[in-house]
Design an enzyme around this catalytic site. Sequence first.
Site, PDB file in Angstrom:
ATOM      1  N   SER A 101       0.684  -1.639   0.021  1.00 28.62           N
ATOM      2  CA  SER A 101      -0.291  -0.134   0.383  1.00 28.62           C
ATOM      3  C   SER A 101       0.970   0.851  -0.045  1.00 28.62           C
ATOM      4  CB  SER A 101      -1.110  -0.095   0.828  1.00 28.62           C
ATOM      5  OG  SER A 101      -2.505   0.912   0.884  1.00 28.62           O
ATOM      6  N   ASP A 241      -9.458  -5.770  -4.677  1.00 28.58           N
ATOM      7  CA  ASP A 241      -8.455  -4.713  -4.192  1.00 28.58           C
ATOM      8  C   ASP A 241      -9.182  -3.098  -4.046  1.00 28.58           C
ATOM      9  OD1 ASP A 241      -6.502  -3.387  -3.254  1.00 28.58           O
ATOM     10  OD2 ASP A 241      -4.860  -4.594  -3.642  1.00 28.58           O
ATOM     11  N   HIS A 268      -7.395  -6.730  -0.706  1.00 31.58           N
ATOM     12  CA  HIS A 268      -5.842  -5.073  -0.766  1.00 31.58           C
ATOM     13  C   HIS A 268      -5.140  -6.038  -0.224  1.00 31.58           C
ATOM     14  CE1 HIS A 268      -3.808  -1.405  -0.290  1.00 31.58           C
ATOM     15  NE2 HIS A 268      -4.168  -1.622   0.907  1.00 31.58           N
TER      16      HIS A 268
END
Length: 291
Positions: A101, A241, A268
């Site tokens: 991320s 995601d 995610h």
Amino acid sequence: MTTVAYRGHETWYRVIGDGPRAPVVILHGGPGAGHDYCVPMGALAGDGRAVVLYDQLGCGNSTHLPDADPGFWTVELWVEELANLVRTLGIADRFHLLGQSWGGMLAAEYALAHPDGLLSVSICDSPAANELWRAAAHRLRAALPPDVLSALERHEAAGTLDAEEYQAAVRVYEQRHVCRLDPMPAPLAATYAQMAADPTVYHTTNGPHEFSATGTFRDWTIVDRLPGITAPTLVVAGAYDEAAPEVWAPFVERIPDVRSHVFPNSSHLPHLEEPDAFLAVVGAFLRAHDA
């Protein structure tokens, strides 16, 4: 605790495993999410390598600075913290980076600023620009049940983000696009808990909720600089995601030496949702670039 000094503060780190293969440094998300949810990536040590986990300044076991000026929290701050860490550990001339991320965004920035010694970069579930993140979040939110979307919009307009109705609506989004596992894995719960205890970094740089990207990093982009990344790069994401394909596509389109993989049953956090597949894909990539 094991720490290194950085700008008068302390960066906490942990090393899992050892061996002849090049170490991999794990960059957590947020900013401000802490390392806890990345601990399962320590299984990459099974190849015979060290896995370095650390908490970026401002969160986890590193120094917290809740009263810092918002301008203190910069990309450069965390790029140089990482450079300081790998130099102190004596691995700066031969190591891999894996960022999840926000960590993938940071990994890309580091690859441009300090290419020497970097064997590879793995960018996991990351946007190439926050503008792309916001657009994808808007699209994914629009597909939520009408009552859920209404609750989100109503409480965001009123500023009542602590309301139980709002939090319940956020959980619907997260169960679709952040982590599809129920119950929530313990490492992820630990990360949420530490962010709730001190949300300074997350709220300042990202904004008040998962959809926003409206904090001080709202205009961040690396799209036009991506051709300058020379390290072999792996880009991965989940099929569900919140980092949707249009969010990470610039990495694949613009980095010269790149490959990608989508995990079909993940959102995610593929390293939690499909751990065996994640370790196989990332492990193979790291082994291919250990030389």
